[in-house]
Design a protein around this motif. Sequence first.
Motif, PDB file in Angstrom:
ATOM      1  N   GLU A   1      33.072  43.806  39.577  1.00  0.00           N
ATOM      2  CA  GLU A   1      32.271  44.759  38.882  1.00  0.00           C
ATOM      3  C   GLU A   1      31.555  43.907  37.404  1.00  0.00           C
ATOM      4  OE1 GLU A   1      34.452  48.041  37.451  1.00  0.00           O
ATOM      5  OE2 GLU A   1      35.941  46.713  35.845  1.00  0.00           O
ATOM      6  N   LEU A   2      31.007  44.179  37.573  1.00  0.00           N
ATOM      7  CA  LEU A   2      30.082  44.491  35.719  1.00  0.00           C
ATOM      8  C   LEU A   2      30.366  44.987  34.349  1.00  0.00           C
ATOM      9  CD1 LEU A   2      26.453  44.541  36.861  1.00  0.00           C
ATOM     10  CD2 LEU A   2      28.859  42.069  37.107  1.00  0.00           C
ATOM     11  N   ASN A   3      30.681  44.168  33.538  1.00  0.00           N
ATOM     12  CA  ASN A   3      31.189  45.387  32.659  1.00  0.00           C
ATOM     13  C   ASN A   3      30.591  44.591  31.380  1.00  0.00           C
ATOM     14  OD1 ASN A   3      33.287  43.199  30.943  1.00  0.00           O
ATOM     15  ND2 ASN A   3      33.840  42.423  32.483  1.00  0.00           N
ATOM     16  N   GLY A   4      30.645  45.309  30.198  1.00  0.00           N
ATOM     17  CA  GLY A   4      29.547  44.975  28.806  1.00  0.00           C
ATOM     18  C   GLY A   4      30.789  44.161  27.443  1.00  0.00           C
ATOM     19  N   GLY A   5      32.023  43.898  27.946  1.00  0.00           N
ATOM     20  CA  GLY A   5      32.380  43.489  27.148  1.00  0.00           C
ATOM     21  C   GLY A   5      34.389  42.628  27.237  1.00  0.00           C
ATOM     22  N   LEU A   6      34.355  43.712  28.177  1.00  0.00           N
ATOM     23  CA  LEU A   6      36.481  42.836  28.640  1.00  0.00           C
ATOM     24  C   LEU A   6      36.469  42.010  28.438  1.00  0.00           C
ATOM     25  CD1 LEU A   6      37.407  46.917  30.497  1.00  0.00           C
ATOM     26  CD2 LEU A   6      38.097  45.651  28.170  1.00  0.00           C
ATOM     27  N   CYS A   7      35.243  40.879  29.508  1.00  0.00           N
ATOM     28  CA  CYS A   7      35.341  39.723  30.134  1.00  0.00           C
ATOM     29  C   CYS A   7      35.097  39.214  28.246  1.00  0.00           C
ATOM     30  CB  CYS A   7      34.424  39.329  31.191  1.00  0.00           C
ATOM     31  SG  CYS A   7      34.706  39.597  32.445  1.00  0.00           S
ATOM     32  N   LEU A   8      34.211  38.978  27.744  1.00  0.00           N
ATOM     33  CA  LEU A   8      34.597  38.438  26.467  1.00  0.00           C
ATOM     34  C   LEU A   8      35.262  38.139  25.661  1.00  0.00           C
ATOM     35  CD1 LEU A   8      31.757  36.714  25.035  1.00  0.00           C
ATOM     36  CD2 LEU A   8      31.598  39.386  23.708  1.00  0.00           C
ATOM     37  N   GLU A   9      36.260  39.179  25.412  1.00  0.00           N
ATOM     38  CA  GLU A   9      37.280  39.620  24.756  1.00  0.00           C
ATOM     39  C   GLU A   9      38.558  38.534  25.706  1.00  0.00           C
ATOM     40  OE1 GLU A   9      40.030  43.644  23.549  1.00  0.00           O
ATOM     41  OE2 GLU A   9      39.098  43.548  25.895  1.00  0.00           O
TER      42      GLU A   9
ATOM     43  N   ALA B   1      36.531  47.462  32.470  1.00  0.00           N
ATOM     44  CA  ALA B   1      36.493  46.929  33.729  1.00  0.00           C
ATOM     45  C   ALA B   1      38.101  47.623  34.734  1.00  0.00           C
ATOM     46  CB  ALA B   1      37.269  45.539  33.176  1.00  0.00           C
ATOM     47  N   PHE B   2      37.657  47.134  36.129  1.00  0.00           N
ATOM     48  CA  PHE B   2      38.459  47.833  37.122  1.00  0.00           C
ATOM     49  C   PHE B   2      37.686  47.128  37.958  1.00  0.00           C
ATOM     50  CE2 PHE B   2      40.660  51.334  38.593  1.00  0.00           C
ATOM     51  CZ  PHE B   2      41.011  51.230  39.867  1.00  0.00           C
ATOM     52  N   LEU B   3      39.901  46.281  38.121  1.00  0.00           N
ATOM     53  CA  LEU B   3      39.744  44.668  38.720  1.00  0.00           C
ATOM     54  C   LEU B   3      40.975  45.267  40.460  1.00  0.00           C
ATOM     55  CD1 LEU B   3      40.346  42.704  35.786  1.00  0.00           C
ATOM     56  CD2 LEU B   3      38.264  42.549  36.985  1.00  0.00           C
ATOM     57  N   TYR B   4      40.547  44.641  40.484  1.00  0.00           N
ATOM     58  CA  TYR B   4      41.171  44.323  42.206  1.00  0.00           C
ATOM     59  C   TYR B   4      40.943  43.516  42.913  1.00  0.00           C
ATOM     60  CZ  TYR B   4      37.174  46.265  43.818  1.00  0.00           C
ATOM     61  OH  TYR B   4      35.729  46.155  44.800  1.00  0.00           O
TER      62      TYR B   4
END
Length: 996
Positions: free
Chosen positions: A513-521, A4-7
Amino acid sequence: MPQAFLYKAAPLGPGAVPLPPPSPLHPARSESAHHARPAATAARGWKARQGPGCPDSFVSLSLCLCHQSFSHSTHEMLSLDPSGPEWDCPLGSKDLEDEGPWGGGSGLPPTGCFPGSWRQDVGLDCKGSPEGTEARAWTVYYYSLLQSCLQQAGLPETQDRSQAPRTGNMLLCLSPAWLMKVPAPGQPGEAALLVLKAVSFHPGGLTFLDDFVPPRRATYFLAGLGLGPSRGREAAELARDLTCPTGASAELARLLEDRLLTRQLLAQQGGVAVPATLAFTYKPPGLLRGGDSSPGLRLVELSGKEGQETLVKEEVEAFLRSEALGDVLQVAVKLSGWRWRGRQALHLHPRAELGAVVNTVLALLEKLEEEESVLVEAVYPPVQLPCSDGPSPGPGLAVRICAVVCRTQGDRPLLSKVVCGVGRGDRPLRHHNSLPRTLEVALAQCGLGEEAQVAAVRQRVKAAAEAALTAMLALEAGLSAEQRGGRRAHTDFLGVDFALTAAGGMLTPVALELNGGLCLEACGALEGLWAAPRLGPAADEAAAAPLVETMLRRSARCLMEGKQLLVVGAGGVSKKFVWEAARDYGLQLHLVESDPNHFASQLVQTFIHFDMTEHRRDEENARLLAELVRARGLKLDGCFSYWDDCLVLTALLCQELGLPCSPPAAMRLAKKKSLTQLHLLRHHGPPWPAPSLHAVPCCPLESEADVERAVHQVPLPGVMKLEFGAGAVGVRLVEDAPQCHEHFSRITRDLQGEADHPGIGLGWGNAMLLMEFVEGTEHDVDLVLFGGRLLAAFVSDNGPTRLPGFTETAACMPTGLASEQEAQMVQAAFRCCLGCGLLDGVFNVELKLTGAGPRLIEINPRMGGFYLRDWILELYGVDLLLAAVMVACGLRPALPTRPRARGHLVGVMCLVSQHLQALSSTASRETLQALHDRGLLRLNLLEEALVPGEYEEPYCSVACAGSSPTEARLRLLGLCQGLGIDGPSYPVAHFLSHFK
């Protein structure tokens, strides 16, 4: 797994939530920018399946129980990716050089990360597949990470039973060496995935380290595709072109990691607000070519990487002056493309420094390869909300919102959970540098505590997150199997990162952005707050629960594909869904049916015409049918029926063929209504509470003499009904002896055999019974049992009937009963089934909830009729038909133990006797179907023809959905009034009154 790259950014987007008016003591600030650093991730393999010695299903109850007692640590295992190197970028025009993963590229995992004590002498080596030093170090690292998760959750450490493995259906593979791909016979280019070694999960949070000889076949595979020495590549290769369903692939992960592609997709197809962005692309992928630019998203395709100074300067200058940037003071310049995940440079510049921005873009262009981009995007200050206690002396707080959204039944998105990170507005805010908290707490910390406004923000996040997954699934649908990484590769869950921005006095979530696991973590970390003893209530529903349900569903479909099933009795128009579902599931059906011209005869592999209408000859017919099956050489996996008349015959046939089924004696008990009640009345236990508590006094009636005797034994008023009847045909409230004799004579005269009213059980005769009438609300409980264990239960509420008849009028699901009453209903239905010997199957139990508790009306030893299968599938994503055929094949259905309804349905029955005029005009079949297709109502057609008669069943069910029973009820009432279904003789408002 994608990073994930957040801003923080704040483009103008669709819809927003009004901001509260600024406090004069706390003016909004805008002096600081907010960015997040990348977090590198590592490969993880996760798979589940079934093996020798237990039913061939993917995940049994153990997985679901694991998510009850093992919630937060399970999520951490879903994201076992350690955070990699992260780089801060100063607030200014400084830049950073690229850096390899793990801060030096040694290829070895971090050391000393997990303080704790657990056994080190465990068998992590896989027989026949030795690992090198580096690979072995990673396996030890992941095992230690798992033990750390277990320790923090207060659960026992993993037990090593690799020398004596037992079965477990949820398996975690910590090393690619623990898995093996083998070519799949008859499926060129595809491979089966076998498990040699794994950590298995069991109820209560127990884990075991197991070796499997022979290896176990995967029926679902979810691989981590993140950074780490070769492991990401190995996981990607393991996931490619499998015969089992996969929840991720390297090909799909690359799409997620392309920020430009996903932003364009979200803005164009999802209508989701994204950051204002200027993108320079070099030979962009075909998915980006030809797409119209979205507001605030400018795409510039370059012919080369050199000689672009003039074009770059013109485009950057126009972007920095554009209205899309609003009042922002800074922009960020960075690279986009899967190759740069976790190792890109981040450059922040004041908006006014045109030359610095242009020079940075030109420098980064030199690094580009095909299908990569350089992005220039807005960086906005954190949202400043007025605080009640006056202005803060600090720089304010920034909020990052993480949403997990899962693909559910019918490829529909469902928001699972939302968590937030809160940090200082002048420092980077990223996934791993802030403690997760709920949206309510995060917004309250920032000054927004009004319940309605918080609810509005949540609803906007939900809509945007679900729209994001919808857009991704639409993109996937247009990809070939090769582009997806395999025929069975699909995205089953998605993380969406949002910034909460203010524009025009409104709060708007912007998808970063979209991510495959960081939000679930992050969700798992929040759930883990309650892991320690005595810290408070358990966390709410696990974020991974919808994902697990999807995994179970896809695994079940994989297991059942190609299974050979014999269906006894085709049923009528209300069962047409069976043939459509069978085709969708890949089932091979063989049909036994009395009607040689039945429409279903053309929809099956084998059609056996056999007269089954005389059910007094079921034992003989079962032997004859078994001979026909053997003569045709049918290799059956199971045999089942959903048609009342054929249930005993089916049990006898299964007994003849040696196929799984409840005993014929149990089917006979449940089939004859008086026999059911009288048997249960004698069943006083143990265990207590005994089924006798739920049975109702009754008397069987075969002659006038029986009627005379019954009126002195059964308290009146009572209910008279056919012993083997269905659809409430011939059921009547009787208040005294003369009414009993009159109704018995009428039924004996009018309903003598199957030809008088097909499909209601007259092939068994027209004997009747008299049972005591009990006051209370009526409910249906649909159960799934396997081996005498209750796997799932669904409770629905029925509206008041039109006495003296008992034809159903209305229904509501989920039940509106209090949780204790709902539990009483489920346990009563379960105990009554067990009391009759019904151990395996899908059963429908009708009960009334009285002041003294649940009372049994009758047991239908088959899947619930009318609308029930459709409603349960729609609300819970659980298909009772699939569960029934799995049990018939001796497979334990993998069902969520506490499925969450995605809404509410309230429906009303239409009767030809009451609605003939409406059903022929304003509420015609064509009109109802059109409304169904538009999503305005849910139609379940139960009969084909509009033929009125004295003894009738409902023609159709019409239902409306809503986020609450009240909303659904009001929609339905308005619809019925408009269509002419409501009227003085059929007061829909009264029938819906139980659902207030």
